[in-house]
Write an enzyme that holds these catalytic residues in place. Sequence first.
Site, PDB file in Angstrom:
ATOM      1  N   ARG A 187       0.846  -1.119  -0.042  1.00 10.74           N
ATOM      2  CA  ARG A 187       0.040  -0.081   0.198  1.00 10.74           C
ATOM      3  C   ARG A 187       0.805   1.180   0.270  1.00 10.74           C
ATOM      4  NH1 ARG A 187      -4.177  -0.726   4.745  1.00 10.74           N
ATOM      5  NH2 ARG A 187      -4.829   1.409   4.052  1.00 10.74           N
ATOM      6  N   GLN A 227      -9.475  10.051   8.557  1.00  8.13           N
ATOM      7  CA  GLN A 227      -9.220   8.758   8.956  1.00  8.13           C
ATOM      8  C   GLN A 227      -8.178   7.865   8.010  1.00  8.13           C
ATOM      9  OE1 GLN A 227     -13.210   6.899  10.315  1.00  8.13           O
ATOM     10  NE2 GLN A 227     -13.661   8.418   9.075  1.00  8.13           N
ATOM     11  N   ASN A 228      -7.953   8.540   7.024  1.00 11.72           N
ATOM     12  CA  ASN A 228      -7.051   7.894   5.862  1.00 11.72           C
ATOM     13  C   ASN A 228      -5.708   7.893   6.237  1.00 11.72           C
ATOM     14  OD1 ASN A 228      -9.524   7.696   4.494  1.00 11.72           O
ATOM     15  ND2 ASN A 228      -9.537   9.585   3.247  1.00 11.72           N
ATOM     16  N   HIS A 272      -6.052   8.136  12.340  1.00 11.39           N
ATOM     17  CA  HIS A 272      -5.537   6.646  12.335  1.00 11.39           C
ATOM     18  C   HIS A 272      -4.243   6.301  11.827  1.00 11.39           C
ATOM     19  CE1 HIS A 272     -10.177   5.555  11.864  1.00 11.39           C
ATOM     20  NE2 HIS A 272      -9.695   5.707  13.205  1.00 11.39           N
ATOM     21  N   CYS A 300      15.568   0.768  13.784  1.00 13.42           N
ATOM     22  CA  CYS A 300      14.870   2.044  14.240  1.00 13.42           C
ATOM     23  C   CYS A 300      15.957   3.301  13.982  1.00 13.42           C
ATOM     24  CB  CYS A 300      14.370   2.180  15.466  1.00 13.42           C
ATOM     25  SG  CYS A 300      13.707   3.794  16.182  1.00 13.42           S
ATOM     26  N   GLY A 359     -17.277  10.615   2.726  1.00 16.29           N
ATOM     27  CA  GLY A 359     -16.678   9.577   2.168  1.00 16.29           C
ATOM     28  C   GLY A 359     -16.302   8.653   3.329  1.00 16.29           C
ATOM     29  N   THR A 360     -17.241   8.548   4.269  1.00 18.57           N
ATOM     30  CA  THR A 360     -16.926   7.563   5.541  1.00 18.57           C
ATOM     31  C   THR A 360     -18.345   6.789   5.761  1.00 18.57           C
ATOM     32  OG1 THR A 360     -16.102   7.298   7.652  1.00 18.57           O
ATOM     33  CG2 THR A 360     -17.147   9.454   7.275  1.00 18.57           C
TER      34      THR A 360
HETATM   35  C1  BJW Z   1     -17.671   7.640  -1.592  1.00 22.57           C
HETATM   36  C2  BJW Z   1     -17.130   7.247  -2.629  1.00 22.57           C
HETATM   37  C3  BJW Z   1     -16.857   8.477  -3.357  1.00 22.57           C
HETATM   38  C4  BJW Z   1     -16.909   5.355  -1.760  1.00 22.57           C
HETATM   39  N1  BJW Z   1     -17.504   9.587  -3.167  1.00 22.57           N
HETATM   40  N2  BJW Z   1     -17.884   8.774  -1.216  1.00 22.57           N
HETATM   41  C5  BJW Z   1     -17.716   2.863  20.842  1.00 22.57           C
HETATM   42  C6  BJW Z   1     -17.013   3.792  21.050  1.00 22.57           C
HETATM   43  C7  BJW Z   1     -15.693   3.975  21.144  1.00 22.57           C
HETATM   44  C8  BJW Z   1     -14.885   3.187  20.584  1.00 22.57           C
HETATM   45  C9  BJW Z   1     -15.539   1.906  20.093  1.00 22.57           C
HETATM   46  C10 BJW Z   1     -16.838   1.836  20.323  1.00 22.57           C
HETATM   47  N3  BJW Z   1     -17.442   0.644  19.891  1.00 22.57           N
HETATM   48  C11 BJW Z   1     -16.439  -0.004  19.351  1.00 22.57           C
HETATM   49  C12 BJW Z   1     -15.578   0.678  19.592  1.00 22.57           C
HETATM   50  C13 BJW Z   1     -13.862   0.122  19.188  1.00 22.57           C
HETATM   51  C14 BJW Z   1     -13.377   0.205  17.866  1.00 22.57           C
HETATM   52  C15 BJW Z   1     -14.483   0.392  16.830  1.00 22.57           C
HETATM   53  O1  BJW Z   1     -15.085   1.509  16.197  1.00 22.57           O
HETATM   54  N4  BJW Z   1     -15.074  -0.723  16.457  1.00 22.57           N
HETATM   55  C16 BJW Z   1     -16.216  -0.769  15.443  1.00 22.57           C
HETATM   56  C17 BJW Z   1     -15.927  -2.252  14.658  1.00 22.57           C
HETATM   57  C18 BJW Z   1     -17.498  -0.668  16.259  1.00 22.57           C
HETATM   58  N5  BJW Z   1     -12.632   1.582  17.456  1.00 22.57           N
HETATM   59  C19 BJW Z   1     -11.368   1.420  17.814  1.00 22.57           C
HETATM   60  O2  BJW Z   1     -10.781   0.551  18.188  1.00 22.57           O
HETATM   61  C20 BJW Z   1     -10.480   2.652  17.776  1.00 22.57           C
HETATM   62  N6  BJW Z   1      -9.922   2.934  18.922  1.00 22.57           N
HETATM   63  C21 BJW Z   1     -10.403   3.178  20.104  1.00 22.57           C
HETATM   64  O3  BJW Z   1     -11.711   3.661  20.173  1.00 22.57           O
HETATM   65  O4  BJW Z   1      -9.684   3.676  21.246  1.00 22.57           O
HETATM   66  C22 BJW Z   1     -10.160   3.523  22.252  1.00 22.57           C
HETATM   67  C23 BJW Z   1     -11.080   4.891  22.694  1.00 22.57           C
HETATM   68  C24 BJW Z   1     -12.504   4.885  23.508  1.00 22.57           C
HETATM   69  C25 BJW Z   1     -13.208   5.968  23.486  1.00 22.57           C
HETATM   70  C26 BJW Z   1     -13.081   7.137  23.044  1.00 22.57           C
HETATM   71  C27 BJW Z   1     -11.898   7.159  22.150  1.00 22.57           C
HETATM   72  C28 BJW Z   1     -10.797   6.231  21.870  1.00 22.57           C
HETATM   73  C29 BJW Z   1      -9.550   2.547  16.690  1.00 22.57           C
HETATM   74  C30 BJW Z   1     -10.011   2.333  15.195  1.00 22.57           C
HETATM   75  C31 BJW Z   1      -8.885   2.131  14.276  1.00 22.57           C
HETATM   76  C32 BJW Z   1      -9.351   2.062  12.829  1.00 22.57           C
HETATM   77  N7  BJW Z   1      -8.287   1.583  12.211  1.00 22.57           N
HETATM   78  C33 BJW Z   1      -8.794   1.527  10.515  1.00 22.57           C
HETATM   79  C34 BJW Z   1      -7.346   0.651   9.977  1.00 22.57           C
HETATM   80  C35 BJW Z   1      -6.302   1.863   9.718  1.00 22.57           C
HETATM   81  C36 BJW Z   1      -5.173   1.169   9.045  1.00 22.57           C
HETATM   82  C37 BJW Z   1      -5.235   1.085   7.584  1.00 22.57           C
HETATM   83  O5  BJW Z   1      -5.312   1.667   6.628  1.00 22.57           O
HETATM   84  O6  BJW Z   1      -4.900  -0.151   7.194  1.00 22.57           O
HETATM   85  O7  BJW Z   1      -8.930   2.391   9.887  1.00 22.57           O
HETATM   86  S1  BJW Z   1     -10.074   0.312  10.178  1.00 22.57           S
HETATM   87  C38 BJW Z   1     -10.525   1.237   8.728  1.00 22.57           C
HETATM   88  O8  BJW Z   1     -11.935   1.772   9.134  1.00 22.57           O
HETATM   89  C39 BJW Z   1      -9.609   2.386   8.620  1.00 22.57           C
HETATM   90  C40 BJW Z   1     -10.481   3.486   8.359  1.00 22.57           C
HETATM   91  O9  BJW Z   1      -9.924   4.983   8.563  1.00 22.57           O
HETATM   92  C41 BJW Z   1     -11.725   3.298   9.208  1.00 22.57           C
HETATM   93  C42 BJW Z   1     -13.189   3.871   8.706  1.00 22.57           C
HETATM   94  O10 BJW Z   1     -13.286   3.312   7.170  1.00 22.57           O
HETATM   95  P1  BJW Z   1     -14.014   4.645   6.288  1.00 22.57           P
HETATM   96  O11 BJW Z   1     -12.938   5.432   6.068  1.00 22.57           O
HETATM   97  O12 BJW Z   1     -15.311   4.672   6.821  1.00 22.57           O
HETATM   98  O13 BJW Z   1     -14.176   3.569   5.001  1.00 22.57           O
HETATM   99  P2  BJW Z   1     -15.318   2.447   4.681  1.00 22.57           P
HETATM  100  O14 BJW Z   1     -14.729   1.765   3.577  1.00 22.57           O
HETATM  101  O15 BJW Z   1     -16.018   2.087   5.611  1.00 22.57           O
HETATM  102  O16 BJW Z   1     -16.478   3.510   3.939  1.00 22.57           O
HETATM  103  C43 BJW Z   1     -16.090   4.164   2.628  1.00 22.57           C
HETATM  104  C44 BJW Z   1     -17.381   5.281   2.386  1.00 22.57           C
HETATM  105  O17 BJW Z   1     -17.050   5.912   1.303  1.00 22.57           O
HETATM  106  C45 BJW Z   1     -18.623   4.717   2.081  1.00 22.57           C
HETATM  107  O18 BJW Z   1     -19.618   5.213   2.960  1.00 22.57           O
HETATM  108  C46 BJW Z   1     -18.972   4.698   0.849  1.00 22.57           C
HETATM  109  O19 BJW Z   1     -20.274   4.780   0.363  1.00 22.57           O
HETATM  110  C47 BJW Z   1     -18.284   6.026   0.589  1.00 22.57           C
HETATM  111  N8  BJW Z   1     -17.747   6.317  -0.895  1.00 22.57           N
HETATM  112  N9  BJW Z   1     -16.646   5.872  -3.107  1.00 22.57           N
HETATM  113  C48 BJW Z   1     -17.910   9.672  -1.854  1.00 22.57           C
HETATM  114  N10 BJW Z   1     -16.209   8.322  -4.619  1.00 22.57           N
END
Ligand code: BJW
Length: 244
Positions: free
Chosen positions: A55, A87-88, A105, A132, A171-172
């Site tokens: 990537r 988030q990207n 992220h 490192c 786009g999220t």
């Molecule tokens: C278009 C388009 C076009 C397409 N034009 N649009 C409740 C509260 C707090 C935390 C949690 C909770 N419940 C669970 C949790 C924990 C967990 C979580 O959220 N889990 C879920 C499964 C529910 N979260 C965490 O663990 C996070 N840490 C954390 O919470 O720490 C403790 C804490 C507690 C309390 C407060 C604060 C902190 C960490 C999350 C880490 C996510 N990491 C990733 C990978 C990163 C590395 C990598 O790139 O490989 O991040 S996962 C992945 O998802 C990546 C992204 O940034 C993230 C979001 O995805 P995104 O960007 O939304 O993409 P998609 O594919 O889902 O959506 C694309 C969108 O684009 C779609 O809607 C399309 O329609 C649209 N689209 N083409 C416009 N042309």
Amino acid sequence: MRVVVLTGAGISAESGVPTFRDADGLWEGHAVEDVATPEAFDRDPDTVQRFYDARRRALASVEPNPAHRALARLEGALGDDLLLVTQNVDDLHERAGSQRLVHMHGELLRALCASCGAQPMWDADLIDAPPCPACGVTALRPDVVWFGEMPYGLDRIEQAVIGCDVFAAIGTSGAVYPAAGYSALAAAFGAHTVELNLVPTDALTPFDEVRTGPASITVPAWADELIAAASASTGRAESDGMER
Ligand code: BJW
């Protein structure tokens, strides 16, 4: 007018960077929630390093699109009144010219040393376990935030979200917290909330406004409206000043 913009993978989709949860998503059949974890890295570090190395290399062949450039123009008009939260892990916002930016992220072009915590800029592969640059230990991993890890910049982001007049999610999918909770937080503090997405998401707290379509079309149009509104209000303030 204070504005917070949250971007997700959809803004980079038209640049050729795959999203996570669409049909042809990044992890090819694996749920990202199962593989983007520290546990998956501990189990099979080589596979994970190779995936991120590929990537990182792919960034060389993608370019910012009109949506990234429109947000840089918006920053040019609003200055410190804009915070861009992405988030990207790609660097397309920077390459378009955005500077007031938080990578909550992490970044593909940084490494994180699991031994000393250094976060050097990194554009090479990690699979061969390079040392490192700060401590010499061979414990570098990609500086990205996996599930269960703490995202970056949360205090700065939350302050900006609480204080903003306009909050836009672009786009999220709203599937990942804490980012997914920011639109409700902004709304609770009185902001106008707007979603720009290819298709509307199922937000628990509905957005005030939803603009549907590809980001390369919807974002420049939205940003230009905000730029015009900001410049009209500056013009009004200046002419009020002259009348006094
Ligand atoms: C278009 C388009 C076009 C397409 N034009 N649009 C409740 C509260 C707090 C935390 C949690 C909770 N419940 C669970 C949790 C924990 C967990 C979580 O959220 N889990 C879920 C499964 C529910 N979260 C965490 O663990 C996070 N840490 C954390 O919470 O720490 C403790 C804490 C507690 C309390 C407060 C604060 C902190 C960490 C999350 C880490 C996510 N990491 C990733 C990978 C990163 C590395 C990598 O790139 O490989 O991040 S996962 C992945 O998802 C990546 C992204 O940034 C993230 C979001 O995805 P995104 O960007 O939304 O993409 P998609 O594919 O889902 O959506 C694309 C969108 O684009 C779609 O809607 C399309 O329609 C649209 N689209 N083409 C416009 N042309």
